[in-house]
Structures are given as C-alpha cells and as structure tokens.
Design an enzyme around this catalytic site. Structure first.
Site, PDB file in Angstrom:
ATOM      1  N   ARG A  58     -21.775 -13.491  -2.590  1.00  0.00           N
ATOM      2  CA  ARG A  58     -19.996 -12.939  -2.548  1.00  0.00           C
ATOM      3  C   ARG A  58     -20.462 -12.286  -4.735  1.00  0.00           C
ATOM      4  O   ARG A  58     -19.972 -11.519  -5.042  1.00  0.00           O
ATOM      5  CB  ARG A  58     -18.824 -14.523  -3.158  1.00  0.00           C
ATOM      6  N   TYR A 111      -2.404   7.369  -1.457  1.00  0.00           N
ATOM      7  CA  TYR A 111      -2.332   6.849   0.104  1.00  0.00           C
ATOM      8  C   TYR A 111      -0.956   5.700   0.277  1.00  0.00           C
ATOM      9  O   TYR A 111      -1.049   4.608  -1.261  1.00  0.00           O
ATOM     10  CB  TYR A 111      -4.171   5.733  -0.681  1.00  0.00           C
ATOM     11  N   ASP A 183      -9.024   8.221  -7.576  1.00  0.00           N
ATOM     12  CA  ASP A 183      -9.205   8.090  -6.296  1.00  0.00           C
ATOM     13  C   ASP A 183     -10.051   9.204  -5.452  1.00  0.00           C
ATOM     14  O   ASP A 183      -9.047  10.128  -5.227  1.00  0.00           O
ATOM     15  CB  ASP A 183      -8.361   7.977  -5.084  1.00  0.00           C
ATOM     16  N   LYS A 208     -14.374   6.762   4.726  1.00  0.00           N
ATOM     17  CA  LYS A 208     -14.183   7.496   4.816  1.00  0.00           C
ATOM     18  C   LYS A 208     -15.758   8.373   4.611  1.00  0.00           C
ATOM     19  O   LYS A 208     -16.551   8.737   5.718  1.00  0.00           O
ATOM     20  CB  LYS A 208     -12.804   8.172   3.857  1.00  0.00           C
TER      21      LYS A 208
HETATM   22  N1  LCS Z   1      -7.547   5.911  -1.091  1.00  0.00           N
HETATM   23  C1  LCS Z   1      -7.400   6.563  -0.002  1.00  0.00           C
HETATM   24  C2  LCS Z   1      -7.459   7.868  -0.553  1.00  0.00           C
HETATM   25  C3  LCS Z   1      -7.312   6.336   1.225  1.00  0.00           C
HETATM   26  O1  LCS Z   1      -7.471   7.605   2.233  1.00  0.00           O
HETATM   27  C4  LCS Z   1      -7.441   5.106   2.339  1.00  0.00           C
HETATM   28  C5  LCS Z   1      -7.307   5.001   2.876  1.00  0.00           C
HETATM   29  C6  LCS Z   1      -7.700   4.035   1.434  1.00  0.00           C
HETATM   30  C7  LCS Z   1      -8.167   4.554  -0.342  1.00  0.00           C
HETATM   31  C8  LCS Z   1      -7.898   3.092   1.477  1.00  0.00           C
HETATM   32  O2  LCS Z   1      -9.043   2.468   1.804  1.00  0.00           O
HETATM   33  P1  LCS Z   1      -9.543   1.240   3.395  1.00  0.00           P
HETATM   34  O3  LCS Z   1      -8.901   0.433   2.120  1.00  0.00           O
HETATM   35  O4  LCS Z   1      -8.711   2.224   4.126  1.00  0.00           O
HETATM   36  O5  LCS Z   1     -11.207   1.642   3.590  1.00  0.00           O
HETATM   37  N2  LCS Z   1      -6.813   6.188   3.636  1.00  0.00           N
HETATM   38  C9  LCS Z   1      -6.445   6.015   5.381  1.00  0.00           C
HETATM   39  C10 LCS Z   1      -5.461   7.437   5.994  1.00  0.00           C
HETATM   40  O6  LCS Z   1      -5.692   8.083   5.518  1.00  0.00           O
HETATM   41  N3  LCS Z   1      -5.920   7.298   7.398  1.00  0.00           N
HETATM   42  O7  LCS Z   1      -6.045   5.478   7.272  1.00  0.00           O
HETATM   43  C11 LCS Z   1      -6.519   4.804   6.451  1.00  0.00           C
END
Ligand code: LCS
Length: 393
Positions: A58, A111, A183, A208
């Site tokens: 951790r 998001y 972000d 992503k």
């Molecule tokens: N920031 C952005 C710009 C995102 O698009 C997402 C997830 C996150 C943070 C969070 O990331 P995660 O915890 O899912 O790794 N975006 C998503 C989307 O556009 N569709 O499904 C998830």
C-alpha cells in the site's frame, strides 16, 4: 542516455523498464503485500526514510514504482502516485488539498463522478464548490473567492469537448495563490502536458489511453514538486487508494504503444469528424481538429493533436440518439474511452440520464448528443457502421 533527455517515444519504451537481476525485458510483477527486512536496523532505516526499501505494497511496490516513475517522466513532473482508479486519484487530490471552509472552482462538464464526490461528499465536510464553463476565463475570474484554494480543470471536457486554456488558468490561479489541477484523461501526456504550462498537479484515468486495452481500471497523479508529491502520496497511502502490482504490470505493457495507438485513432477520428460534419442527420460536430470547434486555435496551441474523442448532435434529438445506439454493429455501445476499439454512447439516456433537464442544459448535455471514442479499426468500416445506423434514425 538519461531518461529525461530521451524523446517521448523512447521514454514510452524505456522509462518503465528497470534492470532486474535476471535481465528481464519487462518489469516483473512483485505480487507481494509485504517485504522482509534484513535486520532490525535495516527496518528502522527504511521506516525513517534513511534507506530506500520496500515495506508494504500500500506504501510502495517495485512494479508500481516503475509505472509511477514512467508516467512522472512522461508528464514531466517530480513524482507519480499510482491509484486504484481515476476516481482514486481525484479523491486523493481533493482530500489532500481541501479542508473545511475551502472553496474549489471546476469545469461544469467535468466527469460526473468527479463532481459527485465534491458535491455529495466533500460538501458534508464544509468544502464549497462552483461549477462553471471554464473555456471562458472570465467565468473563472468571477468565481474566485477569498477562500478559493483549488482550480480543477478538465480539458477537453467529458463529453462536451470544451477546451480550457491551461496557461491562462495557471496565470490567474498563481495571482490568487490557488493550486491548479488538470485532469488530462482525454489527452494523456502524449497529446498534452499540463505541467509544462505551469499546472501544479496532473491526473490521468489510466483506464483510458495510457493503458489503452479496456482491461484495467487505474489512475495516476503527477505532482510538479516534492512538497505536493509528499502530501499527495501520504494521502493515497493512508486512504488506501493504492494500485495493485498486477494492475501496474498491465499498464506498463499498455503504455508502450500509447503514441502509435493515439496517432492511428486520431487519423481515424479526423476522417470521421469530417464525414459526420457533412451528414444530413447531424446538426453539428465538436472535434478539436475541426475549424468549426470554438476553441480550435487554443487546442492547436496546447495539444499536440486533436485526439480521438468526438461529440455530435443529432438533428432529431433524444429518440434518434437511442435509435443510433440500437443500430451500431462495429462500434460498441459502451462507456469509457481511449481503448483500441471504437465505443459510442448517448449521454442523455446513459451517463447523464440521472440529471434533471435543467442540469443537463447547464452542462450542455443536449438530447441528441452522441459521444464517440474512436478506435484503431479501419476507418472505412467505422464510417460504414455509423452510416448504416444513421440511416435507421
Ligand atoms: N476523469 C475523466 C475525465 C474520466 O473520463 C473518468 C472516467 C475519470 C476521471 C475516472 O476514472 P476511472 O475511475 O473510471 O478510472 N470516465 C469514464 C467515461 O467517460 N465513461 O466511463 C468512465
């Protein structure tokens, strides 16, 4: 050659690899929760930070550390902090930077969960927030209050593709002693490096582009200096937002092809955006590579390419959006983005369906809005698929 001096593509291949005792070409998976010490003195030195060494996964782990080092080099920051997910990164940042009575300004089309965490959870602890269209810097100026501590920008925004001027945000934030967080998920460090424009913290959902193969959920924070790094790292450890070594291994594998994946998908995206712009059933298309994009010049300045995300509005609204979703065959009807496969979604009936009509309007989530995350398939096949599904609308 020092890693920092290498070109971006060389860093993708070499910044994660570490020399291990057997000369392995890839970073091994150290699937261990804990690490043994040679002696009590050795343990004491590790705990005091007087000696480099691993204590507990951790806190840190060799596989995860290799990935942290690689992404920090790619983003050009002091150090990386790997997290369980993109949201693990967002929550760690909020928790580190904000306390009771503080205020945060953010992009209205940020998001969804990034906004929910702030408005539904941090509000309980007395943290205030204001969500505005940050592509207009005047809106940010007006929103600043004496207690504003953080400017949290998503650019391009999800799913509306609005582009915010990072350099202008940083200049304004510095005047007011505000920390700028970007972000970078929609770009990845291949297309945009916010720390080079003076941002303090950058985060990526590595679910992503960075991983890129739709098989991992993961996040990464990169801090510009040691002070921020130390504070964020301590929060991640104590809150337990850590990554798992196997997750890190998969991302280390995926990131190596980041540049060629994005280049290929971006070429496809440009052709698809142009095709959609002349399609009779489409009202408008928003893609940073099109001259019609309201921040076309800004995107050209701060991004090294327009990316792979497109949104467009269908002339006949909500039901047309659902019909399109029901008829695509090659494009997968799914959320997420940045993978090798083309994904399509209709925010009004899917990701943003829980928002009131008013809230949707405020965040520019129109009824016929469609988001495409373009993949690396043959572009003719993607266009043919969209055309046959649009013919059903
Ligand atoms: N920031 C952005 C710009 C995102 O698009 C997402 C997830 C996150 C943070 C969070 O990331 P995660 O915890 O899912 O790794 N975006 C998503 C989307 O556009 N569709 O499904 C998830």
């Amino acid at each position: 050659m020092a890693l920092e001096k290498m070109g971006f593509n060389s860093k993708l291949i070499h910044a994660g690899a570490d020399k291990d005792q057997f000369g392995s070409a890839t970073v091994p998976i150290y699937q261990s929760s804990t690490f043994g010490f040679k002696s009590a003195d050795d343990a004491a030195k590790c705990f005091l930070g007087e000696k480099d060494g691993f204590i507990y996964t951790r806190v840190s782990n060799p596989t995860i550390q290799a990935l942290e080092r690689q992404i920090a080099i790619l983003e050009g920051g002091f150090g990386g902090i790997a997290t369980s997910s993109g949201m693990g990164a967002v929550s760690t940042i909020y928790m580190s930077l904000l306390k009771q009575g503080d205020h945060m300004i953010s992009t209205s089309a940020v998001y969804g969960s990034s906004r929910v965490v702030m408005e539904s959870y941090f509000s309980k602890f007395g943290v205030e927030s204001t969500y505005i269209t940050t592509s207009n810097i005047e809106n940010i100026k007006k929103a600043i209050k004496p207690n504003t501590k953080v400017l949290y920008i998503e650019t391009p925004s999800n799913p509306t593709m609005e582009v915010t001027d990072i350099e202008a945000c940083v200049a304004l934030a510095r005047e007011h002693n505000i920390i700028t967080v970007i972000d970078n998920t929609f770009c990845s460090p291949y297309l945009q490096r916010p720390l080079e424009y003076g941002a303090d913290i950058v985060l990526n959902s590595m679910t992503k582009f960075i991983n890129g193969h739709a098989d991992v959920v993961a996040g990464m924070i990169v801090a510009r200096n040691e002070e921020l790094y130390t504070a964020l790292h301590a929060t991640m450890i104590n809150m337990g937002c850590n990554m798992d070594p196997h997750q890190a291994y998969l991302v280390l594998r995926g990131v190596k092809t980041l540049a060629i994946r994005i280049e290929r998908a971006q070429q496809n995206a440009m052709k698809i955006a142009k095709h959609l712009e002349s399609h009779p059933k489409v009202e408008w298309v928003k893609y940073p590579g099109l001259k019609s994009h309201p921040q076309y010049e800004l995107a050209k300045k701060q991004m090294s390419g327009p990316g792979t995300m497109i949104c467009f509005e269908l002339k006949s609204g909500f039901n047309a959006g659902k019909t399109l979703m029901n008829n695509v065959k090659l494009a997968m009807l799914a959320v997420s983005l940045g993978g090798i496969e083309t994904l399509i979604q209709h925010p009004a009936s899917m990701t943003h369906s829980n928002l009131s009509v008013e809230a949707k309007e405020k965040a520019n989530i129109t009824q016929g809005l469609v988001r495409i995350a373009v993949g690396i398939e043959d572009v003719e096949d993607i266009i043919a698929d969209l055309d046959q599904a649009l013919a059903m609308v």
